[in-house]
Enzyme design. Structure first.
Site, short mmCIF file in Angstrom:
data_model
loop_
_atom_site.label_atom_id
_atom_site.label_comp_id
_atom_site.label_asym_id
_atom_site.label_seq_id
_atom_site.Cartn_x
_atom_site.Cartn_y
_atom_site.Cartn_z
CD GLU A 148 39.33 40.83 33.19
OE1 GLU A 148 39.72 41.30 34.26
OE2 GLU A 148 38.95 39.65 33.06
CG ASN A 191 40.17 38.89 26.18
OD1 ASN A 191 39.32 38.41 25.44
ND2 ASN A 191 40.60 38.27 27.28
CG HIS A 227 34.85 33.70 32.14
ND1 HIS A 227 35.45 32.46 32.09
CD2 HIS A 227 35.82 34.60 31.84
CE1 HIS A 227 36.73 32.61 31.77
NE2 HIS A 227 36.98 33.90 31.61
CD GLU A 255 39.73 34.86 29.33
OE1 GLU A 255 39.26 34.74 30.47
OE2 GLU A 255 40.58 35.71 29.04
CG ASP A 257 34.30 29.35 32.08
OD1 ASP A 257 33.55 30.34 32.10
OD2 ASP A 257 35.38 29.31 32.72
C1 XIL Z 1 42.17 33.12 35.54
C2 XIL Z 1 42.82 31.76 35.57
O1 XIL Z 1 41.93 30.81 35.04
C3 XIL Z 1 43.22 31.41 36.96
O2 XIL Z 1 43.91 30.17 36.97
C4 XIL Z 1 44.10 32.53 37.51
O3 XIL Z 1 44.44 32.28 38.79
C5 XIL Z 1 43.35 33.85 37.47
O4 XIL Z 1 42.99 34.11 36.15
N1 XIL Z 1 39.68 36.56 32.82
C6 XIL Z 1 40.90 36.36 32.25
C7 XIL Z 1 41.70 35.19 32.63
O5 XIL Z 1 41.29 37.09 31.32
O6 XIL Z 1 43.08 35.45 32.58
C8 XIL Z 1 41.32 34.69 33.98
O7 XIL Z 1 42.00 33.49 34.20
C9 XIL Z 1 39.82 34.49 34.07
C10 XIL Z 1 39.10 35.78 33.89
#
Ligand code: XIL
Length: 342
Positions: A148, A191, A227, A255, A257
């Protein structure tokens, strides 16, 4: 044949779409590694570990390889939980993806209050990367080296302890160079999130990647977290993945979802959102499959089962994963299988 076509109602009727009773494992049909995030704590859940072993070929530690876990208040490091995840991956022949070395959101006190009379900030930063990436050298397929890095609205880069102390661009480039020193073979990824929602953020992300490459930093792949919400406009995910691939680097759907409750379109019923959720899973898989094989890094789900999803903390009514609380495949899992099969 009859068996292959048989359908069984999956879960409660309210779930809507029937899912084939004998859905094959994702990893068996995907021509790319299929991943999931996991917490060491959850490996003790036999239902989850059986589902992981059946469905995926790669694990990403959900948070226990981040500074928030590794760096203790006194500045020392702990690796018990990530070691357990690494051992589980090894025992089950799965790849392991390191996540993540540098993240603006995590700047432990031990760094903020460093006694520079004892160690310089740059040495402490390098030492951390060398220690963590060095420990898992040969065990990970790659690292999300910097997570990020791009500002929320795409206007430049994030401000952080790291950028303030080491320079906005320099701390990023240094992280890649240092990770390479620690692990000569790991893929080194950049990422980020919301790349499919904000073309401006995507453009800044690509510019950063180009600048890293031009500076000689060993960036070898791009991760798009994804996400997303179920009401994302069809086509946006495909467009984003194609554009990210334009640099020629491998792309990681890192990641994924698909939230029901983050959807903005309040006119859509829950059933319609569920239908769209499955279509979004399919679009993401198809878009990655459309890339040349050499540009498909992996396809990672941020939670296999609804009950394990981080989004549940934000809204308990969400059900963002491809498998339900009991680990039964939802329409999203069936859509993934179909997309992976082409
Ligand atoms: C999130 C996890 O899912 C949580 O359990 C944790 O508390 C916070 O981080 N972007 C990312 C991930 O790169 O590492 C994050 O994961 C979600 C957003």
């Amino acid at each position: 044949m009859a068996g292959a076509l048989a359908v069984a109602a999956c879960g409660p009727k309210a779930q809507g779409q029937p899912v084939p009773a004998d859905l094959p494992p994702l990893k068996a049909v995907a021509p790319v590694r299929v991943g999931a995030c996991v917490q060491a704590l959850h490996l003790g859940d036999p239902a989850l570990s059986a589902l992981l072993t059946r469905e995926v070929s790669q694990l990403t530690p959900e948070w226990e390889m981040k500074m928030e876990y590794v760096v203790q208040p006194d500045g020392s490091f702990r690796f018990d939980a990530p070691d357990r995840i690494a051992a589980f991956a090894r025992a089950h022949g799965m790849a392991l993806l390191g996540h993540t070395l540098v993240w603006y959101a995590q700047a432990p006190d031990a760094f903020a209050r460093l006694d520079e009379g004892r160690i310089s900030f740059v040495d402490a930063y390098r030492n951390y990367i060398l220690a963590v990436a060095g420990r898992y050298r040969g065990q990970v397929v790659g690292w999300d080296v910097v997570n990020e890095a791009v500002a929320e609205d795409g206007d430049g880069w994030r401000d952080s302890l790291w950028s303030q102390r080491l320079g906005a661009f320099e701390h990023i480039a240094l992280a890649y160079r240092t990770a390479r020193e620690a692990d000569p073979h790991a893929a080194l990824l950049l990422n980020d999130y919301n790349l499919e929602y904000y073309p401006r953020k995507r453009a800044t992300f690509l510019k950063l990647a180009e600048r890293l490459l031009a500076s000689g930093a060993p960036l070898t792949g791009l991760g798009t977290q994804m996400h997303v919400a179920a009401d994302i406009a069809p086509g946006e995910i495909g467009r984003s993945i194609r554009e990210l691939a334009s640099l020629g680097l491998p792309v990681h759907v890192s990641e994924l979802d698909v939230s029901l409750t983050r959807s903005q379109n309040k006119l859509l019923s829950r059933d319609e959102l569920r239908r769209r959720q499955a279509a979004v899973y399919a679009e993401a898989a198809e878009a990655l499959m459309d890339l040349p094989a050499s540009q498909r890094f992996a396809f990672t789900l941020w939670g296999l089962r609804d009950q394990d999803s981080w989004l549940k903390k934000e809204n308990a009514a969400d059900a963002p994963a491809p498998f339900d609380d009991a680990g039964r495949p939802k329409a999203g899992a069936a859509a993934l299988v179909e997309a992976f099969r082409g």
